[in-house]
Scaffold this motif. Structure first.
Motif, PDB file in Angstrom:
ATOM      1  N   THR A   1      42.276  52.176  46.240  1.00  0.00           N
ATOM      2  CA  THR A   1      41.754  53.390  45.605  1.00  0.00           C
ATOM      3  C   THR A   1      42.179  53.457  44.145  1.00  0.00           C
TER       4      THR A   1
ATOM      5  N   GLU B   1      29.037  56.118  45.864  1.00  0.00           N
ATOM      6  CA  GLU B   1      29.332  55.987  47.290  1.00  0.00           C
ATOM      7  C   GLU B   1      28.286  55.132  47.995  1.00  0.00           C
TER       8      GLU B   1
ATOM      9  N   VAL C   1      31.868  52.430  49.911  1.00  0.00           N
ATOM     10  CA  VAL C   1      32.804  53.105  49.006  1.00  0.00           C
ATOM     11  C   VAL C   1      32.818  54.598  49.319  1.00  0.00           C
TER      12      VAL C   1
ATOM     13  N   THR D   1      37.478  54.811  46.341  1.00  0.00           N
ATOM     14  CA  THR D   1      38.151  54.005  47.366  1.00  0.00           C
ATOM     15  C   THR D   1      37.188  53.020  48.010  1.00  0.00           C
ATOM     16  N   ALA D   2      37.588  51.748  48.038  1.00  0.00           N
ATOM     17  CA  ALA D   2      36.730  50.688  48.580  1.00  0.00           C
ATOM     18  C   ALA D   2      37.543  49.774  49.472  1.00  0.00           C
TER      19      ALA D   2
ATOM     20  N   ARG E   1      35.063  46.056  44.070  1.00  0.00           N
ATOM     21  CA  ARG E   1      34.131  47.066  44.584  1.00  0.00           C
ATOM     22  C   ARG E   1      34.509  48.462  44.088  1.00  0.00           C
ATOM     23  N   ALA E   2      35.806  48.734  44.035  1.00  0.00           N
ATOM     24  CA  ALA E   2      36.235  50.054  43.573  1.00  0.00           C
ATOM     25  C   ALA E   2      35.880  50.265  42.103  1.00  0.00           C
TER      26      ALA E   2
ATOM     27  N   ALA F   1      32.257  50.871  41.497  1.00  0.00           N
ATOM     28  CA  ALA F   1      31.914  52.260  41.808  1.00  0.00           C
ATOM     29  C   ALA F   1      32.375  53.204  40.700  1.00  0.00           C
TER      30      ALA F   1
END
Length: 425
Positions: free
Chosen positions: A330, A355, A359, A384-385, A396-397, A400
């Motif tokens: 996160t 999202e 995520v 958060t991912a 990924r986080a 996002a």
């Protein structure tokens, strides 16, 4: 069960998400809740410091079980008052909550129970602290004894910094939290967070994480409540976790029980992994924030049933928690000016776009302003991912994060850096 969740931050948003999925949860309320929590719970406008209001709500709405998110109402005795009314509650009574409410209390308990921790001295005046300081080597750790929202710890690199920290604390820089100060030796090693559930007698491990306290990239700048975290923490091997349970967690629970103040709830142990083995830095009497967010992303099962078992002395018969093998990471989006004077009111857009692909964006400090979501605190969002590696979860986080439109906010760009570096070796 009819459940009341107390709190409004990112930790409580993550808890509400899991509690709402629990088969044992019939109805979930949150006080006061947030724009994120309202998707999972009926939010009621009762502050976490309004103990009378919370108790009256529980009585009026036939609440079976209360999950207390933040530490302040625990230290103030909310759990004691609920238990006196026959309401099950996840969280320690005021006496046991001193593990977080007073750093000196925890250090003294460690001394009585033989729990490994840093050498320390408790001081009740600036003059005493300055005199004691001469017996410590530099760097040295200066801590406000009471609750300071994760900010009352100064790692002084020089004697002048240490002296200034002492003066600041006794002059009220952290309010009443600095009425007493704990001076500790500086421990060398890597920090990690370990969680365990306790029903007052029995204990059960509940995962690990590593967080990032400093506000800036490269672990620079002042300490904060936490700028990001990932779980699990590979540095906490199975062997080390067993050592933590045997040398730190179980002696803590046994000592408190023997002294007539049984600990019920989650024990969040901040650890230093030293050459001599794991040592306790400090305890928190609740799930960490933002550590809770990464733990909840990985948790599989009925969270409400497990926490209720801990709250009713039934932990020995409960099924141990199961976690996904993937990592979770996160990133905290904070308001400009945090941790000193965060700018509130900044508009936030793009949460729905962020999202995607598993995520989740947990609301840590938001409010509604008409149709808009705006910043209402220092730490505002927790992006958060998950991923098969910390490197993948990190990518990924941050992908996002880049989909968010939050001009009044910022984040660290290196959350998970230690493990990413190890994975690259």
């Amino acid at each position: 069960m009819n459940i009341l969740l107390v709190g409004s931050g990112g930790r409580e948003h993550a808890l509400s998400w899991q509690l709402a999925q629990s088969e044992s949860c019939a109805k979930l309320y949150a006080a006061p809740g947030s724009p994120g929590i309202e998707a999972y719970a009926e939010c009621v406008a009762i502050g976490t410091d309004d103990l009378d209001g919370l108790i009256a709500f529980c009585t009026a709405h036939a609440i079976d079980f209360v999950v207390v998110g933040p530490e302040a109402p625990l230290v103030a005795g909310l759990a004691d008052r609920l238990r006196a009314r026959g309401i099950a509650v996840f969280g320690p009574g005021a006496a046991a909550a001193q593990l977080e409410g007073s750093k000196g209390f925890t250090k003294d308990l460690c001394a009585r129970a033989g729990i490994p921790t840093a050498a320390y001295v408790r001081c009740t005046s600036a003059d005493e602290a300055h005199a004691v300081l001469e017996g410590f080597t530099i760097p040295v750790v200066i801590k406000a004894d009471g609750l300071a929202a994760g900010k009352g710890v100064i790692i002084a690199e020089t004697a002048d910094e240490a002296a200034a920290a002492i003066d600041d604390m006794f002059d009220g820089a952290f309010g009443g939290a600095g009425a007493e100060v704990v001076i500790e030796e500086f421990m060398t090693g890597e920090e990690a967070s370990f969680f365990a559930l306790s029903d007052g007698t029995n204990v059960m491990a509940f995962g690990s994480a590593q967080d990032h306290k400093r506000v800036g990239d490269g672990d620079t700048g002042p300490n904060t409540g936490g700028m990001g975290a990932y779980s699990p923490a590979p540095v906490l091997t199975a062997e080390l976790e067993a050592a933590v349970m045997d040398r730190i967690i179980r002696p803590t629970v046994a000592t408190l029980a023997a002294e007539g103040t049984p600990y019920v709830g989650v024990l969040f142990a901040g650890l230093m992994l030293t050459d001599a083995g794991p040592k306790l830095i400090e305890y928190n009497a609740r799930f960490g924030d933002p550590e809770c967010q990464v733990l909840m992303m990985r948790f599989n099962g009925d969270l409400a049933a497990l926490l209720h078992a801990a709250s009713t002395g039934a932990l020995a018969d409960a099924t141990p928690p199961a976690f996904a093998s993937d990592y979770a990471l996160t990133v905290v989006m904070a308001a400009n000016g945090y941790p000193a004077t965060p700018e509130k009111g900044g508009a936030i857009q793009g949460i729905a776009d962020a999202e995607t692909g598993g995520v989740r964006v947990f609301h840590a400090g938001t409010a509604r302003d008409g149709d808009q979501i705006v910043a209402a605190g220092g730490r505002v969002l927790n992006v958060t991912a998950t991923g098969r590696t910390v490197t993948e979860a990190q990518a990924r986080a941050y992908a996002a994060v880049d989909k968010l439109d939050f001009a009044g906010g910022f984040c660290r760009r290196d959350i998970g850096w230690r493990e990413v570096a190890r994975e690259a070796e």
